[in-house]
Design a protein around this motif. Structure first.
Motif, PDB file in Angstrom:
ATOM      1  N   GLU A   3       0.828  -1.208   0.000  1.00 45.29           N
ATOM      2  CA  GLU A   3       0.000   0.000   0.000  1.00 45.29           C
ATOM      3  C   GLU A   3       0.860   1.255   0.000  1.00 45.29           C
ATOM      4  N   PHE A 278      -7.989  12.771  15.026  1.00 44.17           N
ATOM      5  CA  PHE A 278      -9.028  11.954  14.398  1.00 44.17           C
ATOM      6  C   PHE A 278      -8.402  10.780  13.648  1.00 44.17           C
ATOM      7  N   ALA A 282      -8.841   6.833  14.262  1.00 46.24           N
ATOM      8  CA  ALA A 282      -9.384   6.031  13.164  1.00 46.24           C
ATOM      9  C   ALA A 282      -8.485   4.834  12.878  1.00 46.24           C
ATOM     10  N   TRP A 285      -8.908   2.249  15.627  1.00 49.79           N
ATOM     11  CA  TRP A 285     -10.179   1.531  15.457  1.00 49.79           C
ATOM     12  C   TRP A 285     -10.057   0.514  14.331  1.00 49.79           C
ATOM     13  N   LYS A 286      -9.427   0.953  13.233  1.00 48.58           N
ATOM     14  CA  LYS A 286      -9.227   0.059  12.088  1.00 48.58           C
ATOM     15  C   LYS A 286      -8.431  -1.169  12.527  1.00 48.58           C
TER      16      LYS A 286
ATOM     17  N   PHE B  39      -5.961   0.790  -0.029  1.00 48.60           N
ATOM     18  CA  PHE B  39      -6.598   2.074   0.314  1.00 48.60           C
ATOM     19  C   PHE B  39      -7.289   2.748  -0.872  1.00 48.60           C
ATOM     20  N   VAL B 252     -16.153  -3.273   9.506  1.00 50.92           N
ATOM     21  CA  VAL B 252     -14.760  -3.583   9.125  1.00 50.92           C
ATOM     22  C   VAL B 252     -14.267  -2.725   7.969  1.00 50.92           C
ATOM     23  N   ILE B 254     -15.593   0.037   6.721  1.00 53.61           N
ATOM     24  CA  ILE B 254     -15.666   1.485   6.969  1.00 53.61           C
ATOM     25  C   ILE B 254     -14.556   1.935   7.915  1.00 53.61           C
ATOM     26  N   SER B 255     -14.085   1.041   8.798  1.00 54.13           N
ATOM     27  CA  SER B 255     -13.024   1.438   9.728  1.00 54.13           C
ATOM     28  C   SER B 255     -11.750   1.784   8.958  1.00 54.13           C
ATOM     29  N   LYS B 256     -11.510   1.047   7.867  1.00 57.48           N
ATOM     30  CA  LYS B 256     -10.338   1.363   7.049  1.00 57.48           C
ATOM     31  C   LYS B 256     -10.575   2.666   6.270  1.00 57.48           C
ATOM     32  N   LEU B 258     -12.355   5.161   7.156  1.00 59.93           N
ATOM     33  CA  LEU B 258     -12.239   6.319   8.042  1.00 59.93           C
ATOM     34  C   LEU B 258     -10.773   6.658   8.321  1.00 59.93           C
ATOM     35  N   ALA B 259      -9.943   5.618   8.411  1.00 61.34           N
ATOM     36  CA  ALA B 259      -8.519   5.872   8.616  1.00 61.34           C
ATOM     37  C   ALA B 259      -7.939   6.624   7.407  1.00 61.34           C
ATOM     38  N   LEU B 261      -9.708   8.373   5.349  1.00 63.37           N
ATOM     39  CA  LEU B 261     -10.370   9.679   5.362  1.00 63.37           C
ATOM     40  C   LEU B 261      -9.640  10.657   6.291  1.00 63.37           C
ATOM     41  N   GLY B 262      -9.159  10.141   7.433  1.00 60.26           N
ATOM     42  CA  GLY B 262      -8.417  10.983   8.377  1.00 60.26           C
ATOM     43  C   GLY B 262      -7.205  11.616   7.710  1.00 60.26           C
ATOM     44  N   ILE B 263      -6.435  10.795   6.981  1.00 56.73           N
ATOM     45  CA  ILE B 263      -5.259  11.305   6.265  1.00 56.73           C
ATOM     46  C   ILE B 263      -5.685  12.315   5.208  1.00 56.73           C
ATOM     47  N   LEU B 265      -8.329  14.198   5.129  1.00 56.54           N
ATOM     48  CA  LEU B 265      -8.816  15.469   5.674  1.00 56.54           C
ATOM     49  C   LEU B 265      -7.670  16.349   6.189  1.00 56.54           C
ATOM     50  N   ILE B 266      -6.589  15.711   6.663  1.00 60.76           N
ATOM     51  CA  ILE B 266      -5.419  16.516   7.050  1.00 60.76           C
ATOM     52  C   ILE B 266      -4.896  17.248   5.818  1.00 60.76           C
TER      53      ILE B 266
END
Lengths: 294, 416
Positions: A3, A278, A282, A285-286, B39, B252, B254-256, B258-259, B261-263, B265-266
């Protein structure tokens, strides 16, 4: 690992595209110009004899009063504007500046060169051909000592401190309006009427409200210092601001055109800190969710 | 009618009437996604989030924006940027998101091409996605008009003029689109309506369609493996989570997302606060002036590649005018991706690195698109014009040879 490799490819392609579209294209479309300097080398030869002399402010006062106040006001010395802005604009093409602040705003060498030959000093000789004359006549018939005296006088009456807005008003507002400067209230409109200034300049000088965003700080810095550098043949004169006054003009354009800069810079880091936290949560949690499936 | 019993909780009451438990299972907890993803599969959620940001910030901007040629520029640059509390934040969020959304769309799109996600069985996913891309383009263009700056005006002038090239009805079409003989107040008002009402509604509908198209063929995966979703879901539900090749959307997958998404949004908010200028052309901070043509007219970066295909053909060929050839090439560029599933003649779904010639084809396409994008901005003179011409020709040829390329790959693999 895989990745990260994919991410590296995505980031690289994005950056290459960005570099091509922004910095590279910009460098191709806007040729580099020499940085602003405040030396006025092109007129130094003309004022060599003046610079060699020491001006006498008292004598300068007599000369300025006799030669300049027919057109120029010097409010600080009790010479009011003789006509309102509209009539002055109609009479001269553009309202003449008050001389009370010139000594503070303009470079000393430039002032001498300007008195001697205004069109040349302001680099607009190309406009005044075929019988057209600069509204201010040349004073090249004067003795070098006399010009030195007048410059010395103008410097002696100049205020020590001026606000950014005052500098702008004195240096730019005779031609340019900046309507966002007073909440669009009208007091920051150009002193010369649109019709007169359009006739004088060939086109209406732009409103400068958004110039800090449409031109940017570095362009403005080189442009104000010498308009011909970016727009060869432009009717805009080289105004001859010294370094400090020019910085104040740019600062004023910044205040007017980008008034929320401070708020933006204050709020930005807080947003970023929030999203870093955040992202950390996240990822945690992942990790907890994917532990079961791997 | 179904039988209703006394409910013991609000949830139960709602469940009896709306069947929320089943709805949740179908949409979230038993909506199966392959486990073998990276990703790049999070781009959908990033796009949905970015679209959400655009809608919300757009609503705030609409409260103060004035769709009138005399007021538009000041309402954006003065009222919103300086008078309204945090108006600048909403504008920068909107402007940056409008640009970033295209970056993510392109990543999403080329991920699909690389992994063959448009092929047999998934054509509708691809087509609905391309329709979304086209509608987003229309929304981007109509939105770019609204501040009524120099580039807004002249971009509208150039783009609406293109429709004059349509045979027979061209001139009438241009007038019809503009609502006037020139780009003027009527044009601004109708583009405002398109941008804030019609196109967002269409986008929302298409997003719904795009999600729905995933239901039956399911999401593709990194190795393009054909998964038996029912059997794998069975395994997962029986507790055999590690062996199962699928995971549920919630929590499962969505948790990835969101991770990621966090990057994202930064990165996004870094742009909003510290680099918002990249998304806003400085020329557009000069008010629209029909009397002064800007030195260079170019669209936003995400349209540059197709703009360059349009103007790459700068000389007449065999009696056909350069303008007409450019227009045909432009129509080709904007339509060809739509039929990609049928240009790819390989019967198997495989990622590009398992299809050697297609792999080369893919990277040449990427390079060509970047070259087109960069030269789409540069003035079309001298060498630039020729680079533009050759890369536009290359773009067209790439799609002409695609059926052959994919067939050769299949043959060499022995599956044809």
């Amino acid at each position: 690992m895989r990745e990260l490799k994919i991410l590296a490819v995505v980031v690289a392609l994005t950056l290459i595209t960005y570099w091509g579209v922004e910095p590279f294209a910009h460098s191709q479309m806007h040729p580099h110009v020499a940085p602003a300097d405040f030396k006025f080398n092109d007129v130094q030869e003309d004022i060599k004899d003046i610079k060699a002399l020491k001006g006498d402010a008292a004598n300068g006062e007599v000369l300025v009063t006799a030669n300049c106040t027919a057109c120029h006001s010097i409010e600080a010395k009790g010479f009011p504007q003789l006509m309102d802005n509209a009539s002055a604009g109609a009479a001269y093409g553009v309202t003449p500046p008050d001389l009370g602040t010139s000594g503070k705003l303009y470079n000393e060498d430039y002032l001498a060169a300007f008195i001697k030959n205004p069109a040349k000093a302001s680099k607009v000789e190309h406009k005044f051909v075929d019988g057209r004359a600069h509204p201010m006549p040349n004073y090249d018939w004067m003795q070098p000592q006399e010009i030195a005296d007048m410059v010395a006088f103008l410097k002696s009456i100049a205020p020590k401190e001026m606000t950014n807005k005052e500098v702008y008003t004195n240096a730019c507002q005779r031609c340019h309006s900046i309507k966002y400067g007073d909440m669009k209230g009208g007091s920051m409109a150009a002193f010369t009427s649109d019709a007169d200034i359009k006739k004088y300049m060939g086109k209406l000088p732009p409103d400068l409200s958004q110039y800090i965003r449409s031109r940017g700080e570095s362009y403005l810095t080189t442009f104000i210092n010498n308009p011909q550098k970016h727009l060869e043949g432009t009717a805009m004169p080289r105004v001859g601001l010294n370094e400090e006054a020019q910085a104040q003009v740019v600062a004023y354009l910044q205040e007017v055109g980008d008034s929320k800069k401070a708020q933006r810079e204050e709020l930005g880091p807080k947003f970023l800190i929030y999203f870093v936290i955040f992202a950390i949560f996240a990822f945690l949690w992942k990790a907890s969710k994917w532990r079961d499936v791997h | 009618m179904a039988k209703f019993e006394k409910a013991n909780s609000v949830g139960e009451w709602l469940d009896q009437r709306l069947n929320l438990t089943t709805f949740n299972k179908v949409m979230m907890t038993e909506y199966w996604i392959p486990k073998d993803i990276n990703f790049l599969w999070a781009m959908g959620v990033l796009l949905a989030t970015t679209f959400g940001i655009l809608v919300v910030s757009g609503i705030f901007l609409m409260m103060y924006y004035k769709p009138d040629v005399a007021l538009a520029f000041d309402s954006v640059n003065y009222t919103i940027m300086q008078e309204v509390a945090f108006g600048w934040l909403f504008r920068h969020m909107h402007g940056v998101a409008a640009s970033v959304v295209f970056l993510i769309i392109y990543i999403h799109m080329f991920t699909g091409i690389y992994y063959g996600s448009y092929k047999q069985g998934r054509e509708m996913i691809w087509i609905s996605g391309m329709l979304l891309f086209m509608t987003f383009s229309a929304a981007g263009f109509s939105g770019y008009m609204l501040p009524w700056g120099q580039m807004s005006y002249w971009a509208a002038m150039v783009i609406t003029n293109l429709f004059g090239g349509v045979p027979v009805i061209g001139d009438a079409l241009v007038v019809w689109i503009r609502g006037d003989f020139n780009v003027a107040d009527a044009t601004l008002t109708r583009f405002f309506m398109l941008h804030v009402f019609l196109l967002p509604i269409v986008i929302m509908g298409l997003i719904g369609l795009h999600f729905y198209t995933l239901r039956i063929p399911h999401v593709n995966n990194q190795s393009s493996e054909d998964i038996d979703f029912d059997a794998e879901a069975e395994k997962y539900l029986s507790g055999n989570k590690k062996e199962s090749k699928v995971i549920p959307f919630w929590p499962v997958f969505i948790s990835k997302d969101l991770a990621v998404l966090g990057i994202f949004l930064i990165f996004y908010f870094y742009l909003v606060f510290f680099h918002y200028n990249f998304a806003m052309d400085p020329v557009n901070f000069d008010p629209a002036d029909p009397m002064v043509t800007p030195a260079h007219i170019y669209p936003e970066w995400y349209f540059l590649w197709s703009y360059e295909v349009l103007r790459g053909f700068f000389f007449d060929i065999a009696g056909v005018s350069a303008f007409d050839i450019g227009l045909i090439a432009f129509a080709f560029a904007n339509g060809i991706f739509l039929v990609l599933p049928w240009l790819d003649r390989d019967p198997k779904i495989l990622p590009a690195h398992k299809r050697p010639i297609f792999f080369i084809w893919f990277w040449i396409l990427m390079i060509d698109l970047i070259v087109l994008t960069v030269y789409g901005k540069l003035p079309p003179t001298g060498t630039n014009a020729w680079v533009g011409f050759y890369s536009a020709v290359a773009f067209i040829l790439l799609f002409v040879i695609l059926p052959i390329v994919t067939k050769i790959d299949a043959k060499r693999r022995g599956s044809l």
